[in-house]
Design a protein around this motif. Structure first.
Motif, PDB file in Angstrom:
ATOM      1  N   TYR A   7       0.857  -1.185   0.000  1.00 38.75           N
ATOM      2  CA  TYR A   7       0.000   0.000   0.000  1.00 38.75           C
ATOM      3  C   TYR A   7       0.889   1.230   0.000  1.00 38.75           C
ATOM      4  N   MET A  65       1.087   5.338   0.253  1.00 35.69           N
ATOM      5  CA  MET A  65       0.379   6.553   0.665  1.00 35.69           C
ATOM      6  C   MET A  65       1.379   7.686   0.580  1.00 35.69           C
ATOM      7  N   VAL A  90       3.590   0.663   2.738  1.00 38.11           N
ATOM      8  CA  VAL A  90       3.478  -0.419   3.720  1.00 38.11           C
ATOM      9  C   VAL A  90       3.427  -1.731   2.952  1.00 38.11           C
ATOM     10  N   ALA A 135       2.044  -4.799   3.284  1.00 31.75           N
ATOM     11  CA  ALA A 135       1.055  -5.492   4.114  1.00 31.75           C
ATOM     12  C   ALA A 135       1.253  -7.003   4.047  1.00 31.75           C
ATOM     13  N   SER A 193      -3.336  -7.545  15.319  1.00 25.67           N
ATOM     14  CA  SER A 193      -3.846  -6.446  14.510  1.00 25.67           C
ATOM     15  C   SER A 193      -2.705  -5.830  13.694  1.00 25.67           C
ATOM     16  N   SER A 228      -1.166  -7.226  11.189  1.00 22.81           N
ATOM     17  CA  SER A 228      -0.184  -8.207  10.706  1.00 22.81           C
ATOM     18  C   SER A 228      -0.367  -8.542   9.227  1.00 22.81           C
ATOM     19  N   GLY A 229      -1.542  -8.223   8.678  1.00 21.96           N
ATOM     20  CA  GLY A 229      -1.795  -8.521   7.267  1.00 21.96           C
ATOM     21  C   GLY A 229      -2.937  -9.491   7.045  1.00 21.96           C
ATOM     22  N   SER A 273      -6.329  -9.048   7.078  1.00 23.62           N
ATOM     23  CA  SER A 273      -7.361  -8.581   6.137  1.00 23.62           C
ATOM     24  C   SER A 273      -6.830  -8.631   4.712  1.00 23.62           C
ATOM     25  N   THR A 274      -5.564  -8.295   4.565  1.00 23.87           N
ATOM     26  CA  THR A 274      -4.968  -8.284   3.228  1.00 23.87           C
ATOM     27  C   THR A 274      -4.937  -9.697   2.650  1.00 23.87           C
TER      28      THR A 274
HETATM   29  P1  ADP Z   1      -4.876  -7.008   9.978  1.00 19.09           P
HETATM   30  O1  ADP Z   1      -6.097  -7.445   9.259  1.00 19.09           O
HETATM   31  O2  ADP Z   1      -4.036  -8.159  10.470  1.00 19.09           O
HETATM   32  O3  ADP Z   1      -5.165  -6.022  11.047  1.00 19.09           O
HETATM   33  P2  ADP Z   1      -4.248  -5.554   7.545  1.00 19.09           P
HETATM   34  O4  ADP Z   1      -4.112  -6.530   6.441  1.00 19.09           O
HETATM   35  O5  ADP Z   1      -5.514  -4.788   7.638  1.00 19.09           O
HETATM   36  O6  ADP Z   1      -3.904  -6.286   8.931  1.00 19.09           O
HETATM   37  O7  ADP Z   1      -3.058  -4.507   7.465  1.00 19.09           O
HETATM   38  C1  ADP Z   1      -1.700  -4.849   7.287  1.00 19.09           C
HETATM   39  C2  ADP Z   1      -0.899  -3.565   7.186  1.00 19.09           C
HETATM   40  O8  ADP Z   1      -1.247  -2.900   5.985  1.00 19.09           O
HETATM   41  C3  ADP Z   1      -1.164  -2.581   8.303  1.00 19.09           C
HETATM   42  O9  ADP Z   1       0.043  -1.916   8.567  1.00 19.09           O
HETATM   43  C4  ADP Z   1      -2.213  -1.657   7.727  1.00 19.09           C
HETATM   44  O10 ADP Z   1      -2.160  -0.401   8.340  1.00 19.09           O
HETATM   45  C5  ADP Z   1      -1.802  -1.621   6.266  1.00 19.09           C
HETATM   46  N1  ADP Z   1      -2.951  -1.436   5.358  1.00 19.09           N
HETATM   47  C6  ADP Z   1      -3.980  -2.302   5.172  1.00 19.09           C
HETATM   48  N2  ADP Z   1      -4.831  -1.864   4.258  1.00 19.09           N
HETATM   49  C7  ADP Z   1      -4.336  -0.660   3.847  1.00 19.09           C
HETATM   50  C8  ADP Z   1      -4.773   0.295   2.893  1.00 19.09           C
HETATM   51  N3  ADP Z   1      -5.880   0.136   2.171  1.00 19.09           N
HETATM   52  N4  ADP Z   1      -3.999   1.414   2.723  1.00 19.09           N
HETATM   53  C9  ADP Z   1      -2.875   1.579   3.428  1.00 19.09           C
HETATM   54  N5  ADP Z   1      -2.403   0.721   4.338  1.00 19.09           N
HETATM   55  C10 ADP Z   1      -3.130  -0.398   4.545  1.00 19.09           C
END
Ligand code: ADP
Ligand code: ADP
Length: 223
Positions: A11, A13, A18, A20, A40, A42-43, A45-46
């Motif tokens: 990602y 910005m 980042v 992910a 939280s 850790s990746g 959701s990704t």
């Molecule tokens: P989890 O689900 O384990 O909390 P995520 O997959 O949401 O982890 O996030 C992994 C990393 O990627 C984190 O540092 C988060 O802040 C970053 N991140 C996730 N989605 C986005 C996004 N759309 N834009 C920028 N950073 C993101």
């Protein structure tokens, strides 16, 4: 069934970025019950979005059921999701104006299943999750556990290749959570493939195999 080969997701910005997911690799065999666990950020959701064909990797390869996912368009991915994946979410994602049975029926309408077949499969699915008596209720008239049962019925009614569950017990009290986990065990015993994503180690331990994720890296695979 599932292969992630050296998958990265970045990602950006402004000037910062980042990673992910950082060269993450994992395999899930057909019929396995696997959890992906990590804190939280850790990746999780990704990786869920990639496994669920909701997003694609920036680097590496994702193969689902022999299909290399990266080569497909958004529209094609929507079709693959519909046919192959049964999603179960923390917040249930039911349509509030539809009854339990209408929610369960909906994915089969998208798949153009014939009416009589749909009605029979809705009945069977609601029996399997023991919610026949609540079939005419809307989500707001059901408890959290009952709503999650509807969501599981909605997932199983299309006989997906993969059940993909994101914190499925996250909004439930521990007793109700255990009942929902029992349903996952039943699905597993029936031969289904399940990937469960959670931050909760106790929930993760219910799977046959645990994949740990931290800072976007697959750190540890304990069997
Ligand atoms: P989890 O689900 O384990 O909390 P995520 O997959 O949401 O982890 O996030 C992994 C990393 O990627 C984190 O540092 C988060 O802040 C970053 N991140 C996730 N989605 C986005 C996004 N759309 N834009 C920028 N950073 C993101
Ligand atoms: P979960 O509770 O499932 O881990 P998160 O709170 O990590 O969910 O993230 C929810 C959604 O928000 C993710 O799908 C991700 O794309 C997005 N997201 C997460 N972190 C960031 C971030 N730092 N910037 C922008 N979007 C983010």
């Amino acid at each position: 069934m599932i292969q992630l080969k050296d998958v990265s997701k970045i990602y950006r910005m402004g000037t910062s970025e980042v990673r992910a997911l950082d060269h993450a690799s994992m395999e899930v065999e057909k019929g396995e019950f696997v959890s992906i666990v990590g804190p939280s950020g850790s990746g999780k959701s990704t990786v869920m979005n990639i496994i669920g064909c909701l997003d694609t990797a920036d680097e590496g390869e994702y193969i689902l059921d022999g299909i290399a996912i990266e080569q497909y368009s958004e529209t094609e991915l929507a079709g693959i999701r519909n046919r192959k994946i049964g999603f179960i979410f923390q917040n249930f994602n039911l349509l509030p104006r539809l009854s339990a049975e209408e929610n369960v029926e909906l994915p089969m309408i998208y798949q153009k299943v014939k009416t009589a077949d749909r009605k029979r499969r809705v009945r069977e699915a609601l029996e399997r999750v023991e919610l026949t008596h609540r079939r005419h209720h809307r989500p707001a008239e059901l408890s959290g556990g009952q709503q999650q049962r509807v969501a599981i019925a909605r997932a199983l009614v299309t006989e997906p290749s993969l059940f993909l569950a994101d914190e499925p017990t996250g909004n439930l009290d521990s007793h109700t959570g255990e009942e929902i986990m029992e349903l996952f065990h039943e699905l597993h015993r029936a031969g289904n493939t399940i990937v469960l994503i959670t931050h909760d180690n106790q929930v993760a331990d219910e799977a046959e195999r645990k994949i740990c994720i931290r800072d976007g890296k697959v750190r540890e695979v304990r069997i």
